[in-house]
Motif scaffolding. Sequence first.
Motif, short mmCIF file in Angstrom:
data_model
loop_
_atom_site.label_atom_id
_atom_site.label_comp_id
_atom_site.label_asym_id
_atom_site.label_seq_id
_atom_site.Cartn_x
_atom_site.Cartn_y
_atom_site.Cartn_z
N ILE A 181 -35.38 30.00 -62.42
CA ILE A 181 -36.37 29.90 -63.49
C ILE A 181 -35.71 29.56 -64.82
CG2 ILE A 181 -38.03 31.24 -64.86
CD1 ILE A 181 -38.74 32.75 -62.29
N ASP A 182 -34.52 30.09 -65.05
CA ASP A 182 -33.80 29.80 -66.29
C ASP A 182 -33.49 28.31 -66.44
OD1 ASP A 182 -33.82 32.41 -67.14
OD2 ASP A 182 -31.81 32.87 -66.40
N ARG B 297 -34.78 34.27 -60.39
CA ARG B 297 -34.66 34.39 -61.85
C ARG B 297 -33.65 33.39 -62.41
NH1 ARG B 297 -37.54 38.71 -63.46
NH2 ARG B 297 -38.00 40.29 -61.87
N PRO C 24 -40.24 24.86 -69.94
CA PRO C 24 -41.57 25.46 -70.01
C PRO C 24 -42.60 24.53 -69.38
CG PRO C 24 -40.43 25.76 -72.09
CD PRO C 24 -39.56 24.84 -71.27
N MET D 64 -44.29 34.40 -63.21
CA MET D 64 -44.70 33.01 -63.23
C MET D 64 -46.15 32.94 -62.77
SD MET D 64 -41.42 30.94 -61.68
CE MET D 64 -41.97 29.34 -62.25
N GLN E 95 -45.60 28.23 -61.65
CA GLN E 95 -45.35 27.50 -62.89
C GLN E 95 -44.76 28.44 -63.94
OE1 GLN E 95 -48.76 25.93 -65.04
NE2 GLN E 95 -47.56 24.18 -65.75
N LYS E 96 -43.73 27.94 -64.63
CA LYS E 96 -43.12 28.70 -65.72
C LYS E 96 -43.99 28.58 -66.95
CE LYS E 96 -38.76 29.17 -68.30
NZ LYS E 96 -37.36 28.71 -68.39
N THR E 97 -44.34 29.71 -67.53
CA THR E 97 -45.24 29.69 -68.70
C THR E 97 -44.42 29.74 -69.98
OG1 THR E 97 -45.39 32.11 -68.52
CG2 THR E 97 -47.09 30.81 -67.42
N TYR F 242 -42.11 23.76 -62.57
CA TYR F 242 -42.61 24.36 -61.34
C TYR F 242 -41.49 24.74 -60.38
CZ TYR F 242 -46.99 22.24 -62.94
OH TYR F 242 -48.09 21.88 -63.68
#
Length: 294
Positions: free
Chosen positions: A259-260, A256, A264, A283, A292-294, A267
């Motif tokens: 991801i931050d 997490r 957008p 994801m 992939q981050k949406t 990957y």
Amino acid sequence: MPQPIRKLDQRSDGVDDDHLSLRDFQRIADLIGEEVGIKLPPAKRLMVEGRLRKRVRALGLRGLDAYSVHLFQRDGLAAELPHLIDAVTTNKTDFFREPEHFDLLEHRLVPALLDLRRGERQPLLKIWSAASSTGAEAYTLAMVLADLAAQRHDFRFAILGTDISNTVLRQGVRAVYPTELVAPVPPAKQQRYLMHARRPGTRPEVRIVPELRRLVRFAHLNLMDAAYPFDRDVDVIFLRNVLIYFEKADQERVIRRLIDHLRPGGYLILGHSESMIGTAVAMRQIAPSVFQKT
């Protein structure tokens, strides 16, 4: 004839009676778990002992019992902790390890990222090797992207390599590797990106060319930290074959936080043995162990 008495400090490297007590091993395992998130189950005890004997010799101590006293009873922990972490963490790395990820990066991920930024002129792609070890992954990425940039002429790139071990980070900055370690590098890339010593020593080595070294920087990072002091518009993050050593809750927290730091559409790439770990977060999975981050 009486046998000579061996003095306590005359230990051989593999002496059988020099072991950590179960209590001391568990204290070290708990400490490493708290500090860096790595699990050290009882099955790892012999491995840990073998690695710590080098620290015992470096500190001039009589054995692992004395090392434990140094850590926990004589206030040696603060100074010794970085060395302890270096000793027990595994720094397995190879050039072009799990090569399908680099093929995917070249043929699918970079084109998709550039399509998202087609309004920009020469966009800068930011790639992060989040457990870079000695730098083999970071320099593999640099080779792949340098070739692709030379073909396309429509993007720039920068690579960040981070690791908990200062020892391996120094090797990454130096960028010198045994010749046998670079064997997986394709011959054309070896010619472009590796320099051989004019007078090779007993163990031949190569160095990454300066043009590539300038595109890669290294920094210290503990993945267990509550926040990471890096950019939050990273395009691709590689974190491969590391999370398998973490507890499940720590795995999810690390993912997490990473991801931050993705823009957008960016990957996250995990190791093949970790593909199910990534499914715990929101994801989109586009390939085995690639999200992939949406």
